[in-house]
Design a protein around this motif. Sequence first.
Motif, PDB file in Angstrom:
ATOM      1  N   UNK A  89      42.831  28.625  33.582  1.00  0.00           N
ATOM      2  CA  UNK A  89      41.767  28.697  34.258  1.00  0.00           C
ATOM      3  C   UNK A  89      41.495  30.000  34.873  1.00  0.00           C
ATOM      4  N   UNK A  90      40.235  30.477  34.898  1.00  0.00           N
ATOM      5  CA  UNK A  90      39.749  31.726  35.518  1.00  0.00           C
ATOM      6  C   UNK A  90      39.714  31.646  37.147  1.00  0.00           C
ATOM      7  N   UNK A  91      40.549  32.545  37.822  1.00  0.00           N
ATOM      8  CA  UNK A  91      40.422  32.333  39.187  1.00  0.00           C
ATOM      9  C   UNK A  91      39.137  32.721  39.904  1.00  0.00           C
ATOM     10  N   UNK A  92      39.018  32.299  41.381  1.00  0.00           N
ATOM     11  CA  UNK A  92      37.562  32.585  41.710  1.00  0.00           C
ATOM     12  C   UNK A  92      37.574  34.168  42.204  1.00  0.00           C
ATOM     13  N   UNK A  93      38.771  34.559  42.358  1.00  0.00           N
ATOM     14  CA  UNK A  93      38.611  35.968  42.506  1.00  0.00           C
ATOM     15  C   UNK A  93      38.184  36.703  41.569  1.00  0.00           C
ATOM     16  N   UNK A  94      38.561  36.435  40.236  1.00  0.00           N
ATOM     17  CA  UNK A  94      37.974  37.157  38.895  1.00  0.00           C
ATOM     18  C   UNK A  94      36.495  36.777  38.594  1.00  0.00           C
ATOM     19  N   UNK A  95      35.993  35.738  39.286  1.00  0.00           N
ATOM     20  CA  UNK A  95      34.778  35.467  39.103  1.00  0.00           C
ATOM     21  C   UNK A  95      33.882  36.157  40.020  1.00  0.00           C
TER      22      UNK A  95
END
Length: 84
Positions: free
Chosen positions: A1-7
């Motif tokens: 899953x992609x982290x919120x930080x990366x988003x």
Amino acid sequence: MISQESINELKGIAKMSEILGLFATVKRAGTNYQAKCPVHNEKTASFTVPANNDTFGKCFGCGFSGDVFDLVIKRLPSKIKHCS
């Protein structure tokens, strides 16, 4: 899953005017960018992207507004659903 930080990082570097250019012709209009709305059919440009905040856009015709992710999801819903 992609982290919120990366988003959040992607949202910060993705330029709305460049992504919008994949769907419509973008022109400079004073201090903003303008294009025909990629969400609905129209004759004149009503989708505006502020040059000082090139991560967000708004259509004054249909009311759609959002960041680059909102635009891509709105334009390509069937393809996005197919990938998930």
